[in-house]
Design a protein around this motif. Structure first.
Motif, PDB file in Angstrom:
ATOM      1  N   PRO A  59       0.831  -1.214   0.000  1.00 14.04           N
ATOM      2  CA  PRO A  59       0.000   0.000   0.000  1.00 14.04           C
ATOM      3  C   PRO A  59       0.857   1.252   0.000  1.00 14.04           C
ATOM      4  CG  PRO A  59       0.023  -1.011   2.187  1.00 14.04           C
ATOM      5  CD  PRO A  59       0.733  -1.959   1.273  1.00 14.04           C
ATOM      6  N   LEU A  60       0.297   2.330  -0.508  1.00 14.68           N
ATOM      7  CA  LEU A  60       0.995   3.604  -0.531  1.00 14.68           C
ATOM      8  C   LEU A  60       1.072   4.183   0.872  1.00 14.68           C
ATOM      9  CD1 LEU A  60      -0.724   5.137  -3.682  1.00 14.68           C
ATOM     10  CD2 LEU A  60       1.653   4.336  -3.535  1.00 14.68           C
ATOM     11  N   ALA A  61       2.275   4.546   1.312  1.00 15.63           N
ATOM     12  CA  ALA A  61       2.460   5.115   2.647  1.00 15.63           C
ATOM     13  C   ALA A  61       1.872   6.518   2.719  1.00 15.63           C
ATOM     14  CB  ALA A  61       3.954   5.144   2.985  1.00 15.63           C
ATOM     15  N   SER A  62       1.360   6.861   3.884  1.00 15.07           N
ATOM     16  CA  SER A  62       0.777   8.186   4.140  1.00 15.07           C
ATOM     17  C   SER A  62      -0.367   8.517   3.206  1.00 15.07           C
ATOM     18  CB  SER A  62       1.854   9.284   4.063  1.00 15.07           C
ATOM     19  OG  SER A  62       2.870   9.044   5.013  1.00 15.07           O
TER      20      SER A  62
ATOM     21  N   GLU B  59      -2.648   3.035   2.951  1.00 13.93           N
ATOM     22  CA  GLU B  59      -2.256   2.725   4.331  1.00 13.93           C
ATOM     23  C   GLU B  59      -3.477   2.465   5.215  1.00 13.93           C
ATOM     24  OE1 GLU B  59       1.461   4.600   6.410  1.00 13.93           O
ATOM     25  OE2 GLU B  59      -0.262   5.898   6.773  1.00 13.93           O
ATOM     26  N   GLN B  60      -4.536   3.208   4.967  1.00  9.16           N
ATOM     27  CA  GLN B  60      -5.775   3.023   5.717  1.00  9.16           C
ATOM     28  C   GLN B  60      -6.961   3.367   4.824  1.00  9.16           C
ATOM     29  OE1 GLN B  60      -5.902   5.688   9.096  1.00  9.16           O
ATOM     30  NE2 GLN B  60      -5.291   7.465   7.904  1.00  9.16           N
ATOM     31  N   LEU B  61      -8.155   2.961   5.254  1.00  9.27           N
ATOM     32  CA  LEU B  61      -9.360   3.189   4.453  1.00  9.27           C
ATOM     33  C   LEU B  61     -10.465   3.739   5.331  1.00  9.27           C
ATOM     34  CD1 LEU B  61     -10.867   1.190   1.601  1.00  9.27           C
ATOM     35  CD2 LEU B  61     -12.307   1.514   3.614  1.00  9.27           C
ATOM     36  N   VAL B  62     -11.200   4.697   4.795  1.00  9.96           N
ATOM     37  CA  VAL B  62     -12.378   5.240   5.466  1.00  9.96           C
ATOM     38  C   VAL B  62     -13.526   5.281   4.471  1.00  9.96           C
ATOM     39  CG1 VAL B  62     -10.959   6.649   7.016  1.00  9.96           C
ATOM     40  CG2 VAL B  62     -11.889   7.666   4.931  1.00  9.96           C
ATOM     41  N   ILE B  63     -14.733   5.392   5.000  1.00 12.17           N
ATOM     42  CA  ILE B  63     -15.944   5.475   4.184  1.00 12.17           C
ATOM     43  C   ILE B  63     -16.604   6.821   4.455  1.00 12.17           C
ATOM     44  CG2 ILE B  63     -18.211   4.460   3.690  1.00 12.17           C
ATOM     45  CD1 ILE B  63     -16.996   1.783   4.778  1.00 12.17           C
ATOM     46  N   SER B  64     -16.862   7.574   3.411  1.00 16.20           N
ATOM     47  CA  SER B  64     -17.541   8.862   3.530  1.00 16.20           C
ATOM     48  C   SER B  64     -19.021   8.663   3.259  1.00 16.20           C
ATOM     49  CB  SER B  64     -16.953   9.865   2.529  1.00 16.20           C
ATOM     50  OG  SER B  64     -17.760  11.025   2.456  1.00 16.20           O
TER      51      SER B  64
ATOM     52  N   HIS C 221      -0.308   8.026  -8.180  1.00 10.42           N
ATOM     53  CA  HIS C 221       0.841   8.408  -7.351  1.00 10.42           C
ATOM     54  C   HIS C 221       2.099   8.580  -8.197  1.00 10.42           C
ATOM     55  CE1 HIS C 221       3.393   8.616  -3.800  1.00 10.42           C
ATOM     56  NE2 HIS C 221       4.145   7.652  -4.300  1.00 10.42           N
ATOM     57  N   HIS C 222       2.331   7.663  -9.113  1.00 14.81           N
ATOM     58  CA  HIS C 222       3.513   7.737  -9.977  1.00 14.81           C
ATOM     59  C   HIS C 222       3.492   9.039 -10.787  1.00 14.81           C
ATOM     60  CE1 HIS C 222       6.825   6.303 -12.464  1.00 14.81           C
ATOM     61  NE2 HIS C 222       6.127   6.625 -13.532  1.00 14.81           N
ATOM     62  N   ALA C 223       2.334   9.388 -11.320  1.00 12.65           N
ATOM     63  CA  ALA C 223       2.224  10.619 -12.107  1.00 12.65           C
ATOM     64  C   ALA C 223       2.404  11.854 -11.235  1.00 12.65           C
ATOM     65  CB  ALA C 223       0.875  10.655 -12.815  1.00 12.65           C
ATOM     66  N   LEU C 224       1.827  11.831 -10.037  1.00 15.89           N
ATOM     67  CA  LEU C 224       1.879  13.001  -9.161  1.00 15.89           C
ATOM     68  C   LEU C 224       3.286  13.223  -8.621  1.00 15.89           C
ATOM     69  CD1 LEU C 224      -0.189  15.088  -8.259  1.00 15.89           C
ATOM     70  CD2 LEU C 224      -0.572  13.745  -6.188  1.00 15.89           C
ATOM     71  N   GLU C 225       4.016  12.149  -8.382  1.00 12.55           N
ATOM     72  CA  GLU C 225       5.393  12.271  -7.890  1.00 12.55           C
ATOM     73  C   GLU C 225       6.277  13.044  -8.860  1.00 12.55           C
ATOM     74  OE1 GLU C 225       6.896   8.316  -6.984  1.00 12.55           O
ATOM     75  OE2 GLU C 225       7.172   8.984  -4.919  1.00 12.55           O
TER      76      GLU C 225
END
Length: 202
Positions: A9-12, A54-59, A120-124
């Motif tokens: 998973p992607l950190a942070s 790293e974690q998951l939430v539900i809106s 993430h790869h594109a944003l980095e």
């Protein structure tokens, strides 16, 4: 190329499933609990999105206890009137300070297994504040990765009223990421007809 699940998973990064829609075209029901291939849509979203962050939430603003019973935080937004999915994203920023947010709607049961990885790869490689998917025909702005630096601006803009999602991302200079190799991953279940089309034929 076919989507591959993330190995780590992607950190942070906090993944947020946007399940707060009013479901008007689905007869007013909570779409997260609509059955798709023997399981509710929320189960498909969790299965595909949870491994990517790293974690998951539900809106959501409805069925809150029912969602929490799945074992994940269920976050409500702070606006008494319905201000759309951006209010849910803003509430997640408030609950998860400093986290980058990976967003996807609950009604896309085949969402990309590599959504986070590719955004993430594109944003980095870019100074852009966010990255959003494009399926080859149209923007899919609710499939997005947002830097935490957007939290304050989003709250300020929402204070003025509901936000048009695509326009807001355009105005902040979001990066567009090509997912034209898997357009079917963005098919969503908006109406009973969509559900009938998506169900396997006997």
């Amino acid at each position: 190329m076919s989507a591959q699940p993330m190995k780590t998973p992607l950190a942070s990064v906090t993944a947020v499933i946007l399940a707060g829609g009013q479901g008007r075209r689905m007869g007013g029901c909570n779409k997260g609990w609509v059955d798709y291939r023997g399981r509710p849509l929320i189960a498909h979203a969790i299965e595909r999105l949870q491994p990517q962050a790293e974690q998951l939430v539900i809106s959501t603003n409805t069925d809150i206890d029912r969602y929490r019973a799945l074992g994940f935080p269920a976050l409500t937004d702070s606006h008494p009137d319905y201000r759309g999915p951006m209010a849910g994203i803003a509430a997640t920023f408030a609950a998860c300070p400093g986290q980058t947010l990976l967003c996807a709607p609950v009604d896309a049961p085949e969402l990309p297994l590599d959504l986070g990885q590719r955004l993430h790869h594109a944003l980095e490689a870019s100074p852009a504040p966010a990255a959003i998917a494009h399926d080859g025909e149209r923007l899919q702005p609710l499939f997005a990765l947002l830097r935490p630096t957007l939290a304050e601006r989003m709250q300020d803009d929402l204070a003025q009223g509901s936000l048009a999602v695509g326009r807001w991302f355009r105005d902040i200079g979001a990066l567009t990421v090509d997912f034209s190799d898997q357009p079917q991953a963005f098919a969503n279940i908006n109406t009973p007809d969509d559900l009938d089309t998506a169900r396997p034929k006997p």
